[in-house]
Design an enzyme around this catalytic site. Structure first.
Site, PDB file in Angstrom:
ATOM      1  N   SER A 152       0.710  -1.154  -0.042  1.00  0.00           N
ATOM      2  CA  SER A 152       0.031  -0.010  -0.192  1.00  0.00           C
ATOM      3  C   SER A 152       0.900   1.228  -0.046  1.00  0.00           C
ATOM      4  CB  SER A 152      -0.796  -0.045   1.314  1.00  0.00           C
ATOM      5  OG  SER A 152      -1.959   1.036   1.318  1.00  0.00           O
ATOM      6  N   GLU A 245      -9.857  -3.514  -6.064  1.00  0.00           N
ATOM      7  CA  GLU A 245      -9.464  -2.419  -5.157  1.00  0.00           C
ATOM      8  C   GLU A 245      -9.330  -1.090  -5.978  1.00  0.00           C
ATOM      9  OE1 GLU A 245      -5.493  -2.533  -3.566  1.00  0.00           O
ATOM     10  OE2 GLU A 245      -5.011  -4.272  -5.005  1.00  0.00           O
ATOM     11  N   HIS A 275      -7.716  -5.367  -0.426  1.00  0.00           N
ATOM     12  CA  HIS A 275      -6.342  -4.635  -0.519  1.00  0.00           C
ATOM     13  C   HIS A 275      -5.335  -5.198   0.491  1.00  0.00           C
ATOM     14  CE1 HIS A 275      -3.880  -0.900  -0.699  1.00  0.00           C
ATOM     15  NE2 HIS A 275      -4.024  -0.718   0.453  1.00  0.00           N
TER      16      HIS A 275
END
Length: 301
Positions: A152, A245, A275
């Site tokens: 991320s 996502e 995610h």
């Protein structure tokens, strides 16, 4: 798709999205992430965590033996940068997932904490992970012995660091990024196309997040959005993302950019996974499969 993923999607999507749409206090987000990872994530066998520090910041050394019984390799180490939207996360929130990767790849990892927004907006975190890189170099590790990784926002930080290292002629052995956050302009089509499909996040809150994390840094600054960075003489890169996502196109466009520059890049897309589903190792077969693929890729470098 596994039955476990079907159940998780049915339960998680309405509950977590409702929560994420209401909470905006970074301190609350940090507490919730730490609680969730402590309670729900599983620890692999023989996981070892050693407290350390670098440049005045906390870090963890992580190891977990190896899944085939062989000794942990000293030929490569992993510099892993945790996610959390630049607002949350620390070595403790991600150590269990990283320990599983260490076990499967047969190596050890260095997990640095870094300065979080909004108290320390971009590029403070990048400066810190660059200091972590320099710390490992001072410990005697050559660039070609260090693999960069992250998820991320941590994947975005890893890619931003990779750009700096490539420009300095100090490229690592390679980089992998799980569901990387690479574009703070939020210009990817998946921001709208996956508005209803994302398990965790609503793209409606993207402007609020940008305001919290950027400070005076423009959203298209390569230090914030490595999608706009350059990667001369880039080492191999592995990207993993989910079709559903909102950050799907951050990975797809990153792969296209790296491939156009001549990088040996692999993009693995997974259907209906949340995610950074790799966090759910021990619960989702898809998480174990993704981590195993990453371990094999690391061992191929």
């Amino acid at each position: 798709m596994s039955w476990q993923l079907r159940i998780m999607g049915a339960v998680m999507r309405p509950l977590v999205r409702r929560l994420s749409e209401r909470v905006s206090d970074p301190d609350v987000i940090r507490r919730q992430l730490l609680f969730g990872t402590r309670v729900f994530l599983r620890t692999p066998p023989q996981a070892l965590y050693e407290e350390t520090s670098y440049n005045g910041l906390r870090a963890l050394w992580v190891a977990s033996g190896s899944s085939n019984g062989a000794p942990v390799s000293n030929d490569k180490i992993l510099l892993y940068i945790h996610g959390g939207g630049y607002l949350a996360g620390d070595p403790d929130t991600h150590k269990k997932m990283v320990a599983r990767l260490c076990r499967m790849a047969g190596l050890k990892a260095f997990l640095p904490a870094y300065s979080l927004a909004p108290e320390h907006p971009i590029p403070a975190g990048l400066n810190d992970v660059d200091a972590a890189w320099q710390h490992l170099r001072a410990q005697g590790y050559a660039p070609e012995q260090i693999v960069l990784g992250g998820d991320s926002a941590g994947g975005g930080l890893a890619l931003a660091l990779l750009s700096l290292l490539c420009q300095r002629g100090e490229a690592p052995a390679g980089l992998f990024a799980w569901s990387p956050f690479t574009d703070v302009t939020f210009s990817g089509a998946s921001m709208t196309e996956n508005f209803e499909r994302d398990h965790f996040f609503s793209s409606a809150r993207a402007p609020e997040l940008a305001a919290l994390i950027l400070g005076d840094t423009p959203p298209d600054d390569p230090r914030a959005s490595p999608l706009f960075a350059t990667f001369p003489n880039c080492p191999p890169v592995l990207l993993q993302a989910s079709h559903c996502e909102i950050l799907r196109d951050d990975a797809i466009r990153m792969e296209e950019k790296l491939r156009a520059s001549g990088t040996d890049v692999r993009l693995e897309m997974w259907p209906e996974a949340p995610h950074v589903w790799q966090l759910f190792d021990g619960w989702l077969p898809e998480a174990r499969d993704a981590i195993r693929n990453t371990a094999r890729w690391i061992n191929s470098l």
